[in-house]
Every structure is written in C-alpha cells, then in structure tokens.
Design an enzyme around this catalytic site. Sequence first.
Site, PDB file in Angstrom:
ATOM      1  N   ARG A 193       0.800  -1.229   0.000  1.00  0.00           N
ATOM      2  CA  ARG A 193       0.000   0.000   0.000  1.00  0.00           C
ATOM      3  C   ARG A 193       0.831   1.277   0.000  1.00  0.00           C
ATOM      4  O   ARG A 193       0.586   2.193  -0.792  1.00  0.00           O
ATOM      5  CB  ARG A 193      -0.906   0.061   1.241  1.00  0.00           C
ATOM      6  CG  ARG A 193      -2.236  -0.589   1.079  1.00  0.00           C
ATOM      7  CD  ARG A 193      -2.636  -1.201   2.378  1.00  0.00           C
ATOM      8  NE  ARG A 193      -1.656  -2.216   2.729  1.00  0.00           N
ATOM      9  CZ  ARG A 193      -1.707  -3.466   2.272  1.00  0.00           C
ATOM     10  NH1 ARG A 193      -2.693  -3.848   1.524  1.00  0.00           N
ATOM     11  NH2 ARG A 193      -0.762  -4.345   2.571  1.00  0.00           N
ATOM     12  N   THR A 194       1.779   1.370   0.913  1.00  0.00           N
ATOM     13  CA  THR A 194       2.441   2.663   1.080  1.00  0.00           C
ATOM     14  C   THR A 194       3.221   3.021  -0.182  1.00  0.00           C
ATOM     15  O   THR A 194       3.096   4.129  -0.710  1.00  0.00           O
ATOM     16  CB  THR A 194       3.365   2.627   2.314  1.00  0.00           C
ATOM     17  OG1 THR A 194       2.628   2.090   3.406  1.00  0.00           O
ATOM     18  CG2 THR A 194       3.868   4.010   2.667  1.00  0.00           C
ATOM     19  N   LYS A 242      25.375  -3.510  -0.784  1.00  0.00           N
ATOM     20  CA  LYS A 242      26.856  -3.452  -0.848  1.00  0.00           C
ATOM     21  C   LYS A 242      27.402  -2.653   0.329  1.00  0.00           C
ATOM     22  O   LYS A 242      28.592  -2.364   0.379  1.00  0.00           O
ATOM     23  CB  LYS A 242      27.284  -2.781  -2.156  1.00  0.00           C
ATOM     24  CG  LYS A 242      26.796  -3.481  -3.402  1.00  0.00           C
ATOM     25  CD  LYS A 242      27.244  -2.670  -4.625  1.00  0.00           C
ATOM     26  CE  LYS A 242      26.230  -2.756  -5.734  1.00  0.00           C
ATOM     27  NZ  LYS A 242      26.362  -1.639  -6.679  1.00  0.00           N
ATOM     28  N   ARG A 261      11.126   4.045   3.485  1.00  0.00           N
ATOM     29  CA  ARG A 261      10.756   3.090   4.551  1.00  0.00           C
ATOM     30  C   ARG A 261      11.992   2.287   4.896  1.00  0.00           C
ATOM     31  O   ARG A 261      12.722   1.833   3.999  1.00  0.00           O
ATOM     32  CB  ARG A 261       9.651   2.145   4.076  1.00  0.00           C
ATOM     33  CG  ARG A 261       9.418   1.033   5.083  1.00  0.00           C
ATOM     34  CD  ARG A 261       8.240   0.171   4.742  1.00  0.00           C
ATOM     35  NE  ARG A 261       6.982   0.856   5.015  1.00  0.00           N
ATOM     36  CZ  ARG A 261       5.794   0.255   4.959  1.00  0.00           C
ATOM     37  NH1 ARG A 261       5.713  -1.020   4.644  1.00  0.00           N
ATOM     38  NH2 ARG A 261       4.690   0.935   5.205  1.00  0.00           N
ATOM     39  N   HIS A 300       4.656   5.819  11.567  1.00  0.00           N
ATOM     40  CA  HIS A 300       4.202   5.616  10.180  1.00  0.00           C
ATOM     41  C   HIS A 300       3.248   6.776   9.885  1.00  0.00           C
ATOM     42  O   HIS A 300       2.031   6.598   9.814  1.00  0.00           O
ATOM     43  CB  HIS A 300       3.513   4.257  10.070  1.00  0.00           C
ATOM     44  CG  HIS A 300       3.236   3.799   8.667  1.00  0.00           C
ATOM     45  ND1 HIS A 300       3.370   4.619   7.552  1.00  0.00           N
ATOM     46  CD2 HIS A 300       2.819   2.592   8.195  1.00  0.00           C
ATOM     47  CE1 HIS A 300       3.046   3.927   6.479  1.00  0.00           C
ATOM     48  NE2 HIS A 300       2.705   2.697   6.837  1.00  0.00           N
TER      49      HIS A 300
HETATM   50  N1   CP Z   1      -0.399  -0.112   5.729  1.00  0.00           N
HETATM   51  C1   CP Z   1       0.816  -0.336   5.225  1.00  0.00           C
HETATM   52  O1   CP Z   1       1.820   0.305   5.623  1.00  0.00           O
HETATM   53  O2   CP Z   1       0.854  -1.311   4.265  1.00  0.00           O
HETATM   54  P1   CP Z   1       2.136  -1.753   3.465  1.00  0.00           P
HETATM   55  O3   CP Z   1       3.093  -2.375   4.470  1.00  0.00           O
HETATM   56  O4   CP Z   1       1.653  -2.702   2.431  1.00  0.00           O
HETATM   57  O5   CP Z   1       2.760  -0.509   2.892  1.00  0.00           O
END
Ligand code: CP
Length: 305
Positions: free
Chosen positions: A51-52, A80, A101, A129
């Site tokens: 999703r993100t 590396k 991320r 998040h």
């Molecule tokens: N909700 C969420 O962060 O989903 P993903 O880990 O798929 O990005």
Amino acid sequence: MRHLMNPLDFTVEELDELLALADDIEANPGKYAHACDGKKLATCFYEPSTRTRLSFEAAMLNLGGSVLGFASADSSSAAKGESVSDTIRVISCYADICAIRHPKEGAALVASQKSSIPVINAGDGGHQHPTQTLTDLLTIHSLKGRLDHIKVGFCGDLKFGRTVHSLINALIRYPGVEFVLISPEELRVPSYIRTDVLEANDIPFVEMVKLEDAIGDLDILYMTRVQRERFFNEEDYVRMKDFYILDKAKMAMAKDDMLVLHPLPRVNEISVEVDDDPRAVYFKQAQYGVYVRMALILTLLGIQV
Ligand code: CP
C-alpha cells in the site's frame, strides 16, 4: 524545505488544511492531474510494502509526475553496504521528493538531515508511520464526520504497531477522544505511550485483554496484525498470532455505526466474512491513502492549484 517524520510535524490547523485538500482532490481529481508535471518522486523502500509504496506512486502519477526508486534493500546499493545518508544525497540529485521506509527507527530522520529534497517517513521500524496516520485521520473524518469526541479501540499488537503509536499521538490533540487498548499482556502499548503520551496529557484510556468486553462501546475499532517480522522468536509469534479474530459474531455486539479500520495487510485477525459488512472500511481506507498522499506531496513541494 519541509519533511514529514512524525504526524505531529503538522499542527492541527495544518492537518485540517491537508485533509481539506485531500477532500477536494477526491471530489475534483481532474483539477490536479497536471499539478506535478515534470516532478519526480523517489520511493526508497528497504522493507516490504504494497500500500504505502504503490499509493505514493499512484499519488504522484495522478498528479502528472513521475516515479523512480527501489522496493527492497537487496535491489539497492544498501546490499553493498551503502549508508542511508549517502543514498539520500544521491537520490537528491535524481528526484524532487523522497518517501523512505526502513526497518531501523530513526532512519528517515537521518535521511532528512542529509537531504536537499523533502523526505517523507514511510515507516521506520516499530516507531512511526505518519502517512498511515494521515490516511487513518482522513478515513475517520470522511466517514465519521469528526475527529473529536470519539471512543477508539486499538486491538492486537499494540507494542510493535507503529501505526497505533502514530495514530494515538495524532488523536490526543482532538477534544473528547478516549482510547480502549485491547491486547495480550505481552503486546501492550510501550510505557512511553502510556506514561509520556496518555497519562501526561490526561487522556482517558483503559487497557483490556478481551475484545468482546470492549467492542460494544466503540465508535472506531482499529484492528492490527501481529507482526511476525518484529518478533525475536517464532514460538512467541505462533502463540499470539491468532489471539484476536474479528468475525460476524463479534461484529453483532458492536454499534450500528462503529467503523472497522485496519492499516492492512491483514492475516487472520479479521475474518473475510466481515468484509461485506458496511462498517468494514479498511479497503476504503486504502483508497483514502492515495488522496492524502497526493495532498501531502503538493504541500511539501509547495504547489498550489
Ligand atoms: N499499511 C501499510 O503500511 O501497508 P504496506 O506495508 O503494504 O505498505
């Protein structure tokens, strides 16, 4: 230049503006279709995501911009031994804005300190998040009509669940918000959330183990996955993974207008039989994630339409 590390980086007034912009984007997508013509978003994902990462990419494409990036540490020069600091200095030469991320808490902050483009924290370990929080706020505001005077139950892994920590931090700024924290003993919210966030701000909350004891009183039920990747030992994960399963029988105990949110991915904690219940809004929530990330990209790039 502005980054987003934590949902509290925005004041309540700025958040109101961002959510209003997301509403306008939802209502008038055509108006924004060329807002980011010629701009590039880099997605640097050192941890898996559906999703993100893809909602960020959809957001930039919807705005007329382009995307580049990597979807795993293994497919970047991190494999590396390249540092996050060096990587972001390089990405700054290629893109106008970056979503990152990383499994380590604080990695996005380190990146922002070395970056010459806006950096968005797309999840750092078990810490924060913030764009999921923006998504959750937009979902609640759009479907419930308010962010104040609501009773929110968080259920599942409240220890490692960064979406829970971020959303609690964001919601305590609205009046009349109460929390019910539903988890096994081992997965209770960390003490810094209980003490430094909830108790320090006099926010009403209770901690419970059984979902059945709490569900009837809630306006919002925020379900979370027990996260295998955060456990040190498989035995503990297996013992706790099916601790909560939201099914039709439990939904029958809930209010008619309670909303069920989940950041997704789900494993077993919401039975698929709940998906058709009009109160189950977790797939709508994923759609709101695109609108709010479009609004965020415009805001951080300082683009007005
Ligand atoms: N909700 C969420 O962060 O989903 P993903 O880990 O798929 O990005």
